[in-house]
Motif scaffolding. Structure first.
Motif, PDB file in Angstrom:
ATOM      1  N   GLU A  68      56.110  42.866  15.608  1.00  0.00           N
ATOM      2  CA  GLU A  68      55.592  43.771  16.456  1.00  0.00           C
ATOM      3  C   GLU A  68      56.862  44.250  17.512  1.00  0.00           C
ATOM      4  O   GLU A  68      57.365  43.355  17.888  1.00  0.00           O
TER       5      GLU A  68
ATOM      6  N   LYS B 112      53.499  45.533  12.551  1.00  0.00           N
ATOM      7  CA  LYS B 112      51.881  45.683  13.027  1.00  0.00           C
ATOM      8  C   LYS B 112      52.068  46.622  14.167  1.00  0.00           C
ATOM      9  O   LYS B 112      51.109  47.427  14.330  1.00  0.00           O
TER      10      LYS B 112
ATOM     11  N   SER C 137      55.665  43.361   7.522  1.00  0.00           N
ATOM     12  CA  SER C 137      54.379  44.073   8.043  1.00  0.00           C
ATOM     13  C   SER C 137      54.796  44.319   9.350  1.00  0.00           C
ATOM     14  O   SER C 137      54.958  43.647  10.273  1.00  0.00           O
TER      15      SER C 137
ATOM     16  N   GLU D 125      55.829  39.211   9.961  1.00  0.00           N
ATOM     17  CA  GLU D 125      54.942  40.384  10.816  1.00  0.00           C
ATOM     18  C   GLU D 125      55.880  40.717  11.869  1.00  0.00           C
ATOM     19  O   GLU D 125      56.185  39.846  12.629  1.00  0.00           O
TER      20      GLU D 125
END
Length: 97
Positions: free
Chosen positions: A37, A72, A70, A35
Motif C-alpha cells: 500500500e 493493494k 500485490s 502486499e
C-alpha cells in the motif's frame, strides 16, 4: 535469503518518496510474496495502471527473486485522506435543521 521487507521498502521509498508505505510479507517470511500500500505525490495525474507500473519499475531489480507482488493501494495524498461518510453528512444536516 532472498528479498527482505526492508529491501522492498527501500526500493519504493527511493523511487516514489511515499508519504505512507505499508509493505506486508505474505510469504511467511521467505520474501517471495508481498502486499503493498503506497501513497505518493508522484502518482498525481497518473492512471492506476501507470501507478502500478511505477511501483513495479521501482521493484525491478528484485523481481527475479519475488514470486508475487500485490499492490493493494496506490493513491495520491488527496485520495488517501479520509472521506466523510454520506450517512454522517445526512444525519448532521438533519440535526442542524
Amino acid at each position: 535469503m532472498g528479498v527482505t521487507k526492508h529491501d522492498v521498502e527501500a526500493a519504493i521509498t527511493s523511487a516514489l518518496s511515499p508519504s505512507n508505505l505499508v509493505v506486508t510479507d505474505t510469504s511467511g517470511g521467505c520474501g517471495a510474496s508481498y502486499e503493498i500500500e503506497v501513497v505518493s505525490e508522484k502518482f498525481e495525474g497518473k492512471r492506476l495502471l501507470e501507478r502500478h507500473r511505477m511501483v513495479n519499475t521501482a521493484l525491478a531489480p528484485h523481481m527475479a527473486e519475488i514470486h508475487a507482488v500485490s499492490i493493494k493501494k496506490a493513491l495520491t495524498p488527496a485520495q488517501a485522506q479520509p472521506q466523510p461518510e454520506p450517512a454522517a453528512d445526512k444525519l448532521q444536516a438533519e440535526v442542524l435543521n
